[in-house]
Design an enzyme around this catalytic site. Structure first.
Site, PDB file in Angstrom:
ATOM      1  N   HIS A 283       5.897  -1.520   4.523  1.00 58.57           N
ATOM      2  CA  HIS A 283       7.357  -1.434   4.624  1.00 58.57           C
ATOM      3  C   HIS A 283       7.781  -1.488   6.095  1.00 58.57           C
ATOM      4  O   HIS A 283       8.717  -2.199   6.459  1.00 58.57           O
ATOM      5  CB  HIS A 283       7.871  -0.101   4.061  1.00 58.57           C
ATOM      6  CG  HIS A 283       7.686   0.097   2.589  1.00 58.57           C
ATOM      7  ND1 HIS A 283       7.129   1.233   2.054  1.00 58.57           N
ATOM      8  CD2 HIS A 283       8.014  -0.689   1.529  1.00 58.57           C
ATOM      9  CE1 HIS A 283       7.134   1.156   0.734  1.00 58.57           C
ATOM     10  NE2 HIS A 283       7.639  -0.006   0.383  1.00 58.57           N
TER      11      HIS A 283
ATOM     12  N   LYS B 201      11.624   6.668 -12.540  1.00 57.52           N
ATOM     13  CA  LYS B 201      10.406   7.075 -11.821  1.00 57.52           C
ATOM     14  C   LYS B 201      10.523   8.524 -11.377  1.00 57.52           C
ATOM     15  O   LYS B 201      11.570   8.950 -10.895  1.00 57.52           O
ATOM     16  CB  LYS B 201      10.207   6.206 -10.569  1.00 57.52           C
ATOM     17  CG  LYS B 201       9.660   4.824 -10.837  1.00 57.52           C
ATOM     18  CD  LYS B 201       9.314   4.160  -9.496  1.00 57.52           C
ATOM     19  CE  LYS B 201       9.102   2.678  -9.628  1.00 57.52           C
ATOM     20  NZ  LYS B 201       9.042   2.020  -8.302  1.00 57.52           N
TER      21      LYS B 201
ATOM     22  N   ARG C 274       4.915  -9.608  -1.645  1.00 56.54           N
ATOM     23  CA  ARG C 274       3.460  -9.465  -1.574  1.00 56.54           C
ATOM     24  C   ARG C 274       2.787 -10.477  -2.490  1.00 56.54           C
ATOM     25  O   ARG C 274       3.460 -11.278  -3.129  1.00 56.54           O
ATOM     26  CB  ARG C 274       3.062  -8.041  -1.983  1.00 56.54           C
ATOM     27  CG  ARG C 274       3.403  -7.008  -0.954  1.00 56.54           C
ATOM     28  CD  ARG C 274       3.353  -5.625  -1.532  1.00 56.54           C
ATOM     29  NE  ARG C 274       4.389  -5.450  -2.528  1.00 56.54           N
ATOM     30  CZ  ARG C 274       4.693  -4.301  -3.099  1.00 56.54           C
ATOM     31  NH1 ARG C 274       4.023  -3.233  -2.799  1.00 56.54           N
ATOM     32  NH2 ARG C 274       5.660  -4.214  -3.981  1.00 56.54           N
TER      33      ARG C 274
ATOM     34  N   SER D 181       3.172   1.762  -2.289  1.00 56.59           N
ATOM     35  CA  SER D 181       3.250   3.228  -2.262  1.00 56.59           C
ATOM     36  C   SER D 181       2.377   3.814  -3.371  1.00 56.59           C
ATOM     37  O   SER D 181       1.725   4.845  -3.181  1.00 56.59           O
ATOM     38  CB  SER D 181       4.693   3.693  -2.454  1.00 56.59           C
ATOM     39  OG  SER D 181       5.493   3.236  -1.400  1.00 56.59           O
TER      40      SER D 181
HETATM   41  P1  ADP Z   1       6.349  -0.074  -3.630  1.00 52.42           P
HETATM   42  O1  ADP Z   1       6.637   1.225  -4.338  1.00 52.42           O
HETATM   43  O2  ADP Z   1       5.891  -1.177  -4.535  1.00 52.42           O
HETATM   44  O3  ADP Z   1       5.484   0.063  -2.442  1.00 52.42           O
HETATM   45  P2  ADP Z   1       9.202  -0.268  -2.893  1.00 52.42           P
HETATM   46  O4  ADP Z   1      10.030  -0.288  -4.094  1.00 52.42           O
HETATM   47  O5  ADP Z   1       9.317   0.938  -2.024  1.00 52.42           O
HETATM   48  O6  ADP Z   1       7.700  -0.605  -3.155  1.00 52.42           O
HETATM   49  O7  ADP Z   1       9.431  -1.589  -2.031  1.00 52.42           O
HETATM   50  C1  ADP Z   1      10.576  -1.894  -1.300  1.00 52.42           C
HETATM   51  C2  ADP Z   1      10.454  -3.302  -0.810  1.00 52.42           C
HETATM   52  O8  ADP Z   1       9.363  -3.423   0.098  1.00 52.42           O
HETATM   53  C3  ADP Z   1      10.228  -4.366  -1.883  1.00 52.42           C
HETATM   54  O9  ADP Z   1      10.933  -5.530  -1.503  1.00 52.42           O
HETATM   55  C4  ADP Z   1       8.730  -4.604  -1.807  1.00 52.42           C
HETATM   56  O10 ADP Z   1       8.392  -5.898  -2.253  1.00 52.42           O
HETATM   57  C5  ADP Z   1       8.492  -4.453  -0.322  1.00 52.42           C
HETATM   58  N1  ADP Z   1       7.137  -4.053  -0.003  1.00 52.42           N
HETATM   59  C6  ADP Z   1       6.452  -3.008  -0.513  1.00 52.42           C
HETATM   60  N2  ADP Z   1       5.214  -2.942   0.017  1.00 52.42           N
HETATM   61  C7  ADP Z   1       5.119  -3.983   0.882  1.00 52.42           C
HETATM   62  C8  ADP Z   1       4.077  -4.484   1.720  1.00 52.42           C
HETATM   63  N3  ADP Z   1       2.878  -3.906   1.739  1.00 52.42           N
HETATM   64  N4  ADP Z   1       4.334  -5.570   2.483  1.00 52.42           N
HETATM   65  C9  ADP Z   1       5.536  -6.169   2.406  1.00 52.42           C
HETATM   66  N5  ADP Z   1       6.553  -5.770   1.630  1.00 52.42           N
HETATM   67  C10 ADP Z   1       6.355  -4.698   0.873  1.00 52.42           C
END
Ligand code: ADP
Length: 164
Positions: free
Chosen positions: A17, A41, A90, A128
């Protein structure tokens, strides 16, 4: 002024992120990182904790602000005057979901565009939820979480293990 909104659960914010945030902060004049509350969630961190954790890692980026919302994203973007939704893309499965959400958001708010930044290769498989899985084991988390987040995360895992 080009404003982008980067929405997500950020439960917790990962290095993937943060990589997206740093890159986007160079592209847009103003970037709003928004913790979106997902009623389906059960999060590990409260929305206030997630906001604080994100703030602690973006404090050196003056054009990045952190917010939280339980509104519909398209409505939130309209209220903030944001014309671009930013997403990280991703490997594999993100595409179908994100494509569908981008089209729906545009249907609700036709002025709204979604832009994607591809994940950096070392973060391609990082989420996450993966980090939360790893938290149950004695694994070095420094490739996955920003330095400031690791102690907070480990402490929460310990509390959860104690049944808290
Ligand atoms: P997650 O719980 O899957 O990690 P979130 O809902 O917090 O994800 O993700 C927020 C945004 O960040 C989404 O657009 C997701 O595709 C993106 N994102 C999550 N992890 C990554 C990563 N490792 N690299 C790039 N973008 C990411």
């Amino acid at each position: 002024m080009k404003i982008a909104i980067y929405p997500g659960s950020f439960d917790p914010i990962t290095s993937g992120h943060l990589n997206i945030i740093r890159r986007a902060s160079k592209i847009f004049d103003r970037l709003i990182v928004c913790v979106m509350v997902n009623a389906t969630k059960q999060p590990m961190f409260t929305r206030e904790e997630r906001v604080e954790m994100i703030r602690s890692v973006v404090s050196d980026l003056p054009n990045v602000e952190v917010d939280a919302s339980d509104e519909l994203l398209a409505e939130y973007a309209k209220r903030k005057g944001g014309c671009v939704i930013l997403k990280g893309l991703r490997a594999g499965s993100d595409f179908e979901n994100e494509f569908q959400m981008a089209l729906i958001n545009r249907k609700i708010n036709p002025k709204l565009d979604t832009m994607f930044l591809t994940a950096e290769s070392q973060y391609m498989y990082l989420s996450s939820s993966t980090v939360k899985e790893l938290g149950n084991y004695d694994v070095d988390l420094s490739d996955f979480l920003p330095d400031q987040i690791i102690p907070v995360f480990k402490q929460r895992i310990a509390v959860i293990r104690q049944g808290g």
